[in-house]
Design an enzyme around this catalytic site. Structure first.
Site, PDB file in Angstrom:
ATOM      1  N   ASN A 126     -10.673  -2.545  -6.263  1.00 40.47           N
ATOM      2  CA  ASN A 126      -9.821  -1.626  -7.040  1.00 40.47           C
ATOM      3  C   ASN A 126     -10.406  -1.256  -8.410  1.00 40.47           C
ATOM      4  OD1 ASN A 126      -6.673  -2.973  -5.779  1.00 40.47           O
ATOM      5  ND2 ASN A 126      -7.801  -1.155  -5.143  1.00 40.47           N
ATOM      6  N   ASP A 163       0.832  -1.204   0.000  1.00 44.53           N
ATOM      7  CA  ASP A 163       0.000   0.000   0.000  1.00 44.53           C
ATOM      8  C   ASP A 163       0.871   1.261   0.000  1.00 44.53           C
ATOM      9  OD1 ASP A 163      -2.296   1.485   0.028  1.00 44.53           O
ATOM     10  OD2 ASP A 163      -2.715   1.205   2.156  1.00 44.53           O
TER      11      ASP A 163
END
Ligand code: FPP
Length: 246
Positions: free
Chosen positions: A70, A22
């Site tokens: 996503n 991330d």
């Protein structure tokens, strides 16, 4: 700089490490660059960390590369990520061969664009006989999707005679995307976020969690080794008390 590699006890390595990569976007923003610049640099960390893990003898490394959520990102970013995957897999297959690493993928792969799926299938096929480490890419993956799929398959098998009264945790695990893999002993998340984000919910029941503020593109070999040292300094009790472990 502390060299964490030499602090690792090679006899007590985790067999499986899972990583939530991330912070690519924020890393890029910090330098006034587009988010895709962060993803491109994230690939360097993927390469470093895969090599580092293979070098010391980790058996499975699972990377959360694209979640089912996503797809909600801006279209150009999704497209760029899909292209980057194709490009990276094609380019890195030779490195995977050199390092004897087998590629595998978990997730709802059928919904990936054709070209991504094709590159992935190629990479998986070419590396299928490598046996030093398995690099697992979680693509279009979410744990709730995986658990729902397991429930559906069990239901189907029940109509074919599976006795669900006899279902055990061991049998249930065979219905998961990670079938045949050990559960990760260590889960790492970069970028300072303290969340699991729908990743391997069943498998991390007893995992040690390791969070670092570093953004993914800054994560290097020594950072992986630091996480492993931290893992080795913890006492894993599995519900027991300290005295029972000795
Ligand atoms: C998280 O950062 C990263 C991703 C969603 C994608 C990860 C992909 C790569 C590193 C490149 C391709 C990978 C492989 C395995 C070839 P973010 O965009 O959520 O960052 P932010 O939280 O700062 O916005």
């Amino acid at each position: 700089m502390v060299d964490y590699k030499e602090k690792i006890d090679l006899n007590r390595l985790p067999r499986h490490i899972a990583i939530i990569m991330d912070g690519n976007g924020r890393w890029a923003k910090k330098q006034n660059q587009p988010r895709v610049f962060g993803h491109r640099n994230g690939v360097k960390s993927v390469r470093e960390v895969s090599e580092a893990a293979a070098e010391i003898g980790i058996e499975y490394l699972t990377l959360y590369a694209f979640s089912t959520e996503n797809w909600n990102r801006p279209r150009p970013e999704v497209n760029a990520l899909m292209s980057l995957l194709v490009e990276t897999i094609r380019k890195e297959v030779s490195t995977l061969m050199e390092n004897n690493i087998r590629l595998k993928a978990i997730g709802d792969l059928g919904k990936l664009p054709d070209r991504t799926l094709e590159a992935l299938r190629e990479g998986i096929e070419i590396t299928q006989n490598n046996d030093r480490m398995t690099l697992v890419l979680a693509l279009n993956y979410s744990a709730r999707w995986e658990l729902m799929e397991a429930a559906k398959k069990i239901h189907w098998d029940a109509t074919k005679g599976l006795d669900t009264e006899k279902l055990t945790e061991e049998i249930f695990q065979n219905y998961l995307a990670t079938n045949g893999m050990p559960d990760p002993e260590l889960l790492i998340r970069t970028s300072g976020e303290l969340r699991i984000s729908n990743f391997l919910l069943w498998q991390i029941a007893y995992s040690e969690l390791y969070f670092t503020d570093k953004f993914w593109p800054d994560f290097r070999k020594n950072d992986l080794y630091e996480a492993i040292v931290s893992y080795q300094n913890r006492e894993r009790r599995f519900g027991k008390i300290s005295e029972q472990l000795a």
